[in-house]
Structure formats: C-alpha cells, structure tokens
Design a protein around this motif. Structure first.
Motif, PDB file in Angstrom:
ATOM      1  N   LEU A 131     -14.529  71.206  47.327  1.00 28.29           N
ATOM      2  CA  LEU A 131     -14.118  70.116  45.777  1.00 28.29           C
ATOM      3  C   LEU A 131     -14.990  69.430  46.061  1.00 28.29           C
ATOM      4  CD1 LEU A 131     -12.178  69.667  43.322  1.00 28.29           C
ATOM      5  CD2 LEU A 131     -11.008  67.715  45.807  1.00 28.29           C
ATOM      6  N   VAL A 132     -15.732  69.501  44.944  1.00 24.64           N
ATOM      7  CA  VAL A 132     -16.614  68.671  44.447  1.00 24.64           C
ATOM      8  C   VAL A 132     -16.929  67.715  43.186  1.00 24.64           C
ATOM      9  CG1 VAL A 132     -18.585  69.761  45.766  1.00 24.64           C
ATOM     10  CG2 VAL A 132     -18.184  69.855  43.358  1.00 24.64           C
ATOM     11  N   SER A 133     -17.481  66.401  43.211  1.00 26.34           N
ATOM     12  CA  SER A 133     -17.379  65.445  41.966  1.00 26.34           C
ATOM     13  C   SER A 133     -18.361  65.523  41.625  1.00 26.34           C
ATOM     14  CB  SER A 133     -15.755  64.556  42.040  1.00 26.34           C
ATOM     15  OG  SER A 133     -16.505  63.798  43.034  1.00 26.34           O
ATOM     16  N   ASN A 134     -18.239  64.452  40.402  1.00 29.96           N
ATOM     17  CA  ASN A 134     -19.857  64.067  39.640  1.00 29.96           C
ATOM     18  C   ASN A 134     -19.741  62.506  40.526  1.00 29.96           C
ATOM     19  OD1 ASN A 134     -19.453  61.034  37.726  1.00 29.96           O
ATOM     20  ND2 ASN A 134     -21.154  62.959  36.880  1.00 29.96           N
ATOM     21  N   ILE A 135     -21.220  62.004  40.658  1.00 28.56           N
ATOM     22  CA  ILE A 135     -21.496  61.686  41.947  1.00 28.56           C
ATOM     23  C   ILE A 135     -20.449  60.261  41.118  1.00 28.56           C
ATOM     24  CG2 ILE A 135     -23.087  62.059  42.934  1.00 28.56           C
ATOM     25  CD1 ILE A 135     -25.024  60.688  41.199  1.00 28.56           C
ATOM     26  N   HIS A 136     -20.089  60.146  39.950  1.00 28.33           N
ATOM     27  CA  HIS A 136     -19.578  58.918  39.212  1.00 28.33           C
ATOM     28  C   HIS A 136     -18.029  58.454  39.141  1.00 28.33           C
ATOM     29  CE1 HIS A 136     -24.119  56.992  38.556  1.00 28.33           C
ATOM     30  NE2 HIS A 136     -23.752  57.804  37.922  1.00 28.33           N
ATOM     31  N   GLY A 199     -23.759  66.312  34.375  1.00 32.40           N
ATOM     32  CA  GLY A 199     -23.693  65.782  33.932  1.00 32.40           C
ATOM     33  C   GLY A 199     -22.760  64.419  33.179  1.00 32.40           C
ATOM     34  N   GLY A 200     -21.712  64.719  33.691  1.00 27.76           N
ATOM     35  CA  GLY A 200     -20.555  63.597  33.891  1.00 27.76           C
ATOM     36  C   GLY A 200     -19.539  64.490  32.250  1.00 27.76           C
ATOM     37  N   GLY A 219     -27.441  65.486  46.319  1.00 32.05           N
ATOM     38  CA  GLY A 219     -27.205  63.935  46.075  1.00 32.05           C
ATOM     39  C   GLY A 219     -26.411  64.091  44.628  1.00 32.05           C
ATOM     40  N   THR A 220     -26.649  65.297  43.684  1.00 27.39           N
ATOM     41  CA  THR A 220     -26.444  65.299  42.415  1.00 27.39           C
ATOM     42  C   THR A 220     -24.583  65.487  42.423  1.00 27.39           C
ATOM     43  OG1 THR A 220     -26.546  67.145  42.347  1.00 27.39           O
ATOM     44  CG2 THR A 220     -28.329  66.303  41.840  1.00 27.39           C
ATOM     45  N   MET A 221     -24.789  66.239  43.394  1.00 24.51           N
ATOM     46  CA  MET A 221     -22.402  65.935  43.343  1.00 24.51           C
ATOM     47  C   MET A 221     -22.395  65.578  44.584  1.00 24.51           C
ATOM     48  SD  MET A 221     -22.418  70.304  42.636  1.00 24.51           S
ATOM     49  CE  MET A 221     -22.391  70.740  40.541  1.00 24.51           C
ATOM     50  N   HIS A 222     -20.919  65.358  44.385  1.00 23.93           N
ATOM     51  CA  HIS A 222     -20.021  64.380  45.554  1.00 23.93           C
ATOM     52  C   HIS A 222     -19.158  65.519  46.188  1.00 23.93           C
ATOM     53  CE1 HIS A 222     -18.664  61.169  48.247  1.00 23.93           C
ATOM     54  NE2 HIS A 222     -17.478  61.386  47.837  1.00 23.93           N
TER      55      HIS A 222
END
Length: 325
Positions: A131-136, A199-200, A219-222
């Motif tokens: 399970l990953v999220s956008n870094i922002h 890209g959000g 570092g492009t996904m959290h």
C-alpha cells in the motif's frame, strides 16, 4: 479372403505405429517459437515475471520464447485468446489471480472458463502487495489513512491495475475491514496507475512490490504498509497492515497455464523446464530483492490452488457486492 487378411494386417500395423508416432511427435516438441501471452500492459509484475521466464526457458527448451501483451477487460482479452488457441504447447498464458480465479465471478461473460479452458502448468511466484501513497498525501501511516478517510468520506482517490484485479479487490477488502469509503479509479495496468500516483492525480494504491518498491527506494512513493500477514524482511521494515487492521492479508501470485487438452507430456515438459528456471540462483536473487518468492509446483497442485483462490476471492466479491460487465 486374402484381401481381407491383407487389410486386417495393414490395420494392425497402423494401430501399432500410432503410439510410436505420437511419442515421436511429443519428442519433437518444441519445434517452433513458443508464445507467452501476458493479459496486461508492459511494465507490470505479470509482464516482468513472464519476460524473465521467457528469457530463461529459451535455452532450456532450445527454442525461441517470446512475450506478447494482449491487455483489456481486466485480463479477459488475453486469457480468452489463449483459451481459444490450439492446444499444442506453443501458446501459453502467464497470469495473475484475476483471469484465473476472480474474473469469472465478476464478469457476466468473461469469454472463457478458467477451470475448463486451461491446463495448469505451474505456479511461478508469490508477491507481496504494498500500500503506497503520493509523497505529498496528508497521511503517512495506515492508521492516518483510515482516520483521514473517515473524516473525508469518498474524498481519497485510489488507483488500481484495473477493475477486478487483486490491487482493486485488496483495497475493497481494506475498505470493508476498516470501515472507510474511498473513490476507485481503475487503470489499464500498473504503470499508468503508478504514473498518476507519483503525479498526484490519485492519492493511494495497492500494487505489487516489484513495481512499487523501486519507487519507494527512489523516494517517489511513500510506503504505508504491506498486505502480507507479517512484515517482509527484504522490504526493510515496512509494517504489515495487519498491525493496524488485525487479520488483514492479501498476496498476489502468478502462474503459467496452457489451453485445455494440451497433451500431458508437453505440460510435464514445461513444468520441468519451469522448475529449472525457478531454481536458478540468478533468477532467485533478481526477484528476492523486491520480496518476490518463487514457487513451483505440479500441475495438479496448481489446479487445487486456483480453485482455493477462486473460493477465497468469491467471498470478498460477494461481501462487497462487486459486479463488472
């Protein structure tokens, strides 16, 4: 009378020769290029597994092995193509759970029957789902995602590899277990979904570790969590979702099948070749780095596993009242 005896003798010679002829034909296989169909776009885990398999099978079988992507309808297009192919061992399918265990229960007319139309060869790999999220995104843990989703029902958009895929159903399982409401955005495969996550355009998604973990390291996904029942050592301390949502578990898997009625001796040759590939230390090392466990079994064992997965996902589909097409 003499003519009748001659006919009988000729018939007997032909009858005796048939098994030998069949054996010679089997010994000659493969005599042409083998085509492995992937029912999803290039770049996803199914595609990666298939291409490594094809590269290593070629030298073992002493024949060219190519990969062809035939995506569409959650994998149904490619799966139906293989189901209708000549059962001679030259057209195979590398697939995830969707086409083999899920789609028949989601689609009114998938175009094939995964139990009747395929001859299982072997499972290939079991893969952690991350399970990953956008870094922002405004959440950094599973607990924070759940709290945010409860405070903003329907506001969090999640992507998937496509409707009915394990990435879709795993999120539906999390929604059910955690009591949250998220908006589903289906994509045609992992790559476009991952692009929009970075890209959000979407905030969160489940996807297989070979696709997500390199992005996490870059570092492009959290990383929020892994859907396996426990932490995966090679994924460097990423927590299991079950630590926040007790009992939560979902893993992806991939396997190789042929059209039904493919001769058993060809199926067995393919199974033996697959086992050789999956025992290759270089192949093991390549996949281990992203948490992938290579798994080979017999055609009979793989058939039983497919049936058990069909039952497992069927319960989730029924509980969430999902239907497609």
């Amino acid at each position: 009378m003499f003519k009748q005896l001659r006919r009988a003798a000729a018939a007997a010679v032909i009858a005796c020769a048939l098994p030998a002829t069949a054996a010679l034909a089997a010994d000659a296989w493969p005599a042409q290029t083998i085509n492995i169909v992937v029912p999803f776009p290039p770049g996803g885990t199914t595609d990666v597994v298939a291409r490594v398999l094809a590269e290593k099978l070629g030298p073992i079988l002493k024949q060219s092995v190519i990969v062809e992507n035939r995506q569409g309808a959650g994998g149904n297009v490619g799966a139906a193509y293989v189901a209708r192919a000549k059962p001679d061992g030259y057209t195979l399918l590398v697939s995830s759970a969707g086409p083999l265990s899920i789609n028949q229960q989601l689609y009114a007319s998938p175009g094939y029957d995964p139990i009747k139309d395929f001859a299982p060869i072997s499972m290939l790999a079991s893969v952690p789902i991350m399970l990953v999220s956008n870094i922002h995104a405004p959440f950094k843990t599973v607990a924070e995602l759940i709290a945010y989703a409860k405070a903003h029902p329907g506001r969090v958009a999640y992507g998937s590899q496509g409707s009915g895929t394990t990435s879709h159903l795993t999120m539906e399982l999390l929604k059910l277990d955690a009591g949250i409401d998220l908006q589903h955005i289906p994509y045609r495969g992992s790559a476009p979904a991952a692009t929009d996550l970075i890209g959000g355009q979407i905030q969160v998604m489940f996807d297989n570790s070979p696709t997500t973990y390199p992005q996490v390291k870059a570092g492009t996904m959290h990383p929020l969590g892994v859907a396996s029942s426990h932490r995966v050592a090679s994924l460097e301390g990423i927590p299991a979702i079950a630590e926040t949502v007790p009992g939560f578990e979902s893993d992806a898997w991939f396997g190789l099948v042929a059209p039904a009625r493919t001769p058993a001796d060809i199926v067995n040759k393919l199974n033996a070749a697959v086992r050789q590939v999956l025992a290759d230390p270089a192949v093991i090392a390549k996949f281990k780095a992203t948490g992938v466990e290579l798994v080979s079994d017999t055609p009979q064992e793989f058939q039983r596993f497919i049936l058990s997965e069909k039952e497992k996902w069927g319960k989730i589909i029924k509980a969430t009242n999902l239907k497609l097409g």
